[in-house]
Design an enzyme around this catalytic site. Structure first.
Site: not given
Ligand code: XMP
Length: 520
Positions: A87-88, A176, A235, A178, A60, A376
């Site tokens: 992280c945060y 991170h 979509d 991710e 964050g 997605k």
């Protein structure tokens, strides 16, 4: 509480406003494990009700040292559930258990080498020793570990880039995992989600489809008709197909030709629907209306607003002609549903766009949103599961406001033609070079800059096309595509030769961030 979370092994991601939070959710799903992203303010009772297998505290933009720093309820750490702070989230854990966090005058942003200090279940069987490359984006860092925590890894700038209290299944990463630039990041996430939390790999589109068909049938019941705005994109096509499979003929789709489509797009969509989806389709030719409204408008946000509003008018007019319309299908995706956390961080609004064109509440239609749990790439998997044609499922995204936001400056019929011709050449050459599926998007942008050239013996002063081609997994970050020089050369030669009024082609080599994919 969401019934999917109750019926699946769930990893709960508590969002502290990082631009990467949604990526965490997606990475977990890539492990075939269901993830739910919720604001960090979720109450402890709501967390208990979800019965998560594990919890991830996201990054964050705030500092844990600041006044009123976002935090979690102390009871979270009494739940006896594995927790991973990123992280945060890592700093929050360090502070909570009595460690020390220090501020820094500069942000560390980018790749760093991480050196392993001791073994941990989080990195088991991952070939990261002795060092590996990880992605950092932080200001503060942890300078003293809490009691019971041990250091797992360090970097040149950070003495504790990873630390853990393994007996309590508490893990903290300053980097991170991710972000795709972290080598083996997905394996680290798999270790936490599967090995440490014990989640089963049971989230898949076969099961999802069966559940969703049943839910849609129940939701729509036996009375009233259903309408759907079909754009031809992945979509709306997949959403319409799910609903069609659930309730059949009661669904009517409306396709609005706003005059801002690419070459032959309308015909392609019509034939795709007729050949494969077998839906009732109404095609509305509204090109003139849109162009009239866009006359003289150059501000990108104004263009978006005008197009969004006009779409609503046209759609409403058509919907009103249908009898007994009671439901409206929308291709809303999970990232649109996640409640955003109010912070000043970069994840807060950058452009006022995605999936605008939401239809007004006064239409009094009940929403049917079969994709609201999906990212997605999962929508694509669902399309494949339903055996929809690959040409539709793998279609590159195209923005709702269409070519209007690729026509820098005023949108006129003549400028749109130049853009369309150039765009068609790009697409042809990209397909010919077998590059289409490897790119997130490839398209033309008509710039408002003219430049001098020579053609034959004549001096020209013509417009410019920018070629934009990017790779990306979700559109949230993107890299400019390293297209082969001979493809660039052919595209440039063909556009300047074949499209009258275009004198120059330039290639956009900006990544996102700092640029965005579209120019407006
Ligand atoms: P940006 O330009 O923000 O785009 O990097 C990210 C992705 O979103 C698409 N995009 C839009 N889609 N309405 C849409 O439906 C819009 O106004 C819009 N603007 C951008 C863009 O094509 C890319 O895939």
């Amino acid at each position: 509480m969401n019934d999917i979370a109750m019926n699946h092994d769930t990893i709960l991601v508590l969002d502290f406003g990082s631009q990467y939070t949604q990526l965490i959710g997606r990475r977990i799903r890539e492990q075939s494990v269901y993830s739910a992203v919720k604001p960090y303010t979720l109450s402890i009772d709501e967390i208990r009700a979800m019965n998560p297998r594990g919890i991830i505290l996201s990054g964050g933009p705030d500092s844990t040292l600041g006044e009123n720093a976002p935090t979690v309820s102390p009871e979270l750490f009494d739940l006896n559930i594995p927790i991973l702070g990123i992280c945060y989230g890592a700093q929050l854990m360090a502070k909570f258990f009595g460690g020390k966090v220090v501020g820094s005058s500069h942000r560390e942003y980018g790749r760093t080498q991480m050196t392993i200090m001791s073994s941990t279940q989080l990195f088991v069987d991952i070939p990261i020793e002795p060092t590996t490359s990880v992605w950092m984006s932080h200001g503060d860092s942890v300078s003293e570990l809490p009691k019971d925590f041990i250091p797992i890894a360090k970097s040149d700038d950070c003495p504790f880039i990873a630390f853990a209290d393994e007996s309590e299944k508490l893990y903290a990463l300053q980097f991170h995992p991710e972000v795709s630039h972290t080598m083996y990041g997905n394996m680290i996430i798999e270790r936490f989600v599967v090995d440490i939390c014990g989640s089963r790999k049971e989230w898949n589109m076969t099961q999802f489809l069966q559940d969703e068909l049943k839910k849609t049938k129940e939701h729509v019941g036996s009375e009233g008709n259903v309408i759907c705005g079909l754009s031809g994109g992945v979509d709306s096509s997949v959403a319409a197909s799910v609903v069609h499979r659930a309730i059949g003929e009661r669904l009517t789709c409306i396709f609005v030709d706003n005059g801002l489509l690419r070459r032959s797009e309308r015909e392609q969509i019509e034939s795709m629907v007729n050949a494969h989806l077998n839906l009732q389709l109404i095609v509305v030719d509204a090109a003139e209306r849109f162009l009239l409204k866009l006359k003289g408008v150059i501000d990108p946000e104004a263009k978006r607003k005008i197009i969004g509003n006009e779409f609503i008018y046209v759609f409403e007019e058509e919907a009103n002609k249908l009898s007994d319309a009671k439901f409206l299908v929308q291709g809303t995706l999970y990232p649109d549903v996640i409640e955003s956390v109010a912070t000043s961080g970069p994840a807060s609004m950058i452009k006022s766009h995605h999936n605008v064109g939401g239809l007004p509440e006064n239409m009094n239609l009940i929403l049917v949103e079969p994709l609201r749990e999906l990212y997605k790439d999962e929508v694509r998997k669902l399309g494949i599961e339903m055996e929809l044609p690959l040409s539709m499922v793998m279609r590159q995204p195209f923005p709702g406001p269409g070519l209007a936001i690729r026509c820098i400056g005023e949108v006129t019929a003549a400028r749109l033609e130049k853009l369309r011709d150039s765009d068609a050449i790009i697409l042809e050459e990209i397909i010919k070079a077998d590059l289409y599926d490897s790119l997130w998007q490839a398209f033309a942008v008509l710039l408002s800059t003219k430049s001098v050239g020579v053609m034959g013996d004549k001096r020209t002063y013509d417009e410019t096309i920018a070629l934009r081609a990017v790779t990306s997994t979700d559109g949230m970050t993107a890299d400019w595509a390293r297209l082969p020089f001979d493809v660039l050369e052919t595209i440039s030669r063909r556009i300047t030769n074949e499209v009258s009024g275009i004198g120059r082609v330039v290639y956009d080599i900006t990544s996102k961030p700092p640029g965005t994919i579209e120019w407006e």
